[in-house]
Design a protein around this motif. Sequence first.
Motif, mmCIF file in Angstrom:
data_model
loop_
_atom_site.group_PDB
_atom_site.id
_atom_site.type_symbol
_atom_site.label_atom_id
_atom_site.label_comp_id
_atom_site.label_asym_id
_atom_site.label_seq_id
_atom_site.Cartn_x
_atom_site.Cartn_y
_atom_site.Cartn_z
ATOM 1 N N UNK A 13 53.056 29.702 55.866
ATOM 2 C CA UNK A 13 52.000 28.935 55.212
ATOM 3 C C UNK A 13 51.807 27.610 55.956
ATOM 4 N N UNK A 14 50.558 27.216 56.217
ATOM 5 C CA UNK A 14 50.319 25.931 56.878
ATOM 6 C C UNK A 14 50.858 24.771 56.038
ATOM 7 N N UNK A 48 50.512 24.275 61.824
ATOM 8 C CA UNK A 48 50.386 25.724 61.697
ATOM 9 C C UNK A 48 51.271 26.402 62.733
ATOM 10 N N UNK A 49 52.216 27.186 62.244
ATOM 11 C CA UNK A 49 53.054 28.002 63.126
ATOM 12 C C UNK A 49 52.405 29.373 63.206
ATOM 13 N N UNK A 79 39.672 32.421 56.900
ATOM 14 C CA UNK A 79 39.752 33.869 57.120
ATOM 15 C C UNK A 79 40.092 34.201 58.567
ATOM 16 N N UNK A 80 39.635 33.385 59.496
ATOM 17 C CA UNK A 80 39.892 33.625 60.914
ATOM 18 C C UNK A 80 41.308 33.234 61.315
ATOM 19 N N UNK A 81 41.817 32.133 60.763
ATOM 20 C CA UNK A 81 43.109 31.604 61.214
ATOM 21 C C UNK A 81 44.316 32.152 60.476
ATOM 22 N N UNK A 82 44.198 32.391 59.196
ATOM 23 C CA UNK A 82 45.379 32.788 58.428
ATOM 24 C C UNK A 82 46.055 34.064 58.935
ATOM 25 N N UNK A 83 45.325 35.036 59.480
ATOM 26 C CA UNK A 83 46.020 36.207 60.029
ATOM 27 C C UNK A 83 46.936 35.877 61.215
#
Length: 99
Positions: free
Chosen positions: A85-86, A8-9, A76-80
């Motif tokens: 895209x992971x 994840x960047x 929901x917590x991490x994607x913002x």
Amino acid sequence: MLVVHVVLNIQAEKADTFLEVVESFVQEARATAGCRVYAWYQSTEQDNTYILYEEWESEAQFRAYKESDLFGRTQQSLLPYAAAKPNSTYFLAEVTEKF
């Protein structure tokens, strides 16, 4: 055993608070049935890049986790925080020897 590897960047401007968010659900994920390992690592080669390494006793248990409320809250917590895209890869593995 199922091994999950996620790269994840994250956005540079959000790097300071990313680990706080991660820490808020790590223990709960580790307590999920079938979870052997759930660990985040920061890349030493790429700024703002984190790696999630997971081991699950079975594909079914991992699938149950992916369908859980916890997984949904985690997404929901991490994607913002994501800059892209992971990159997720799953491996079926078996332990052949322990040292």
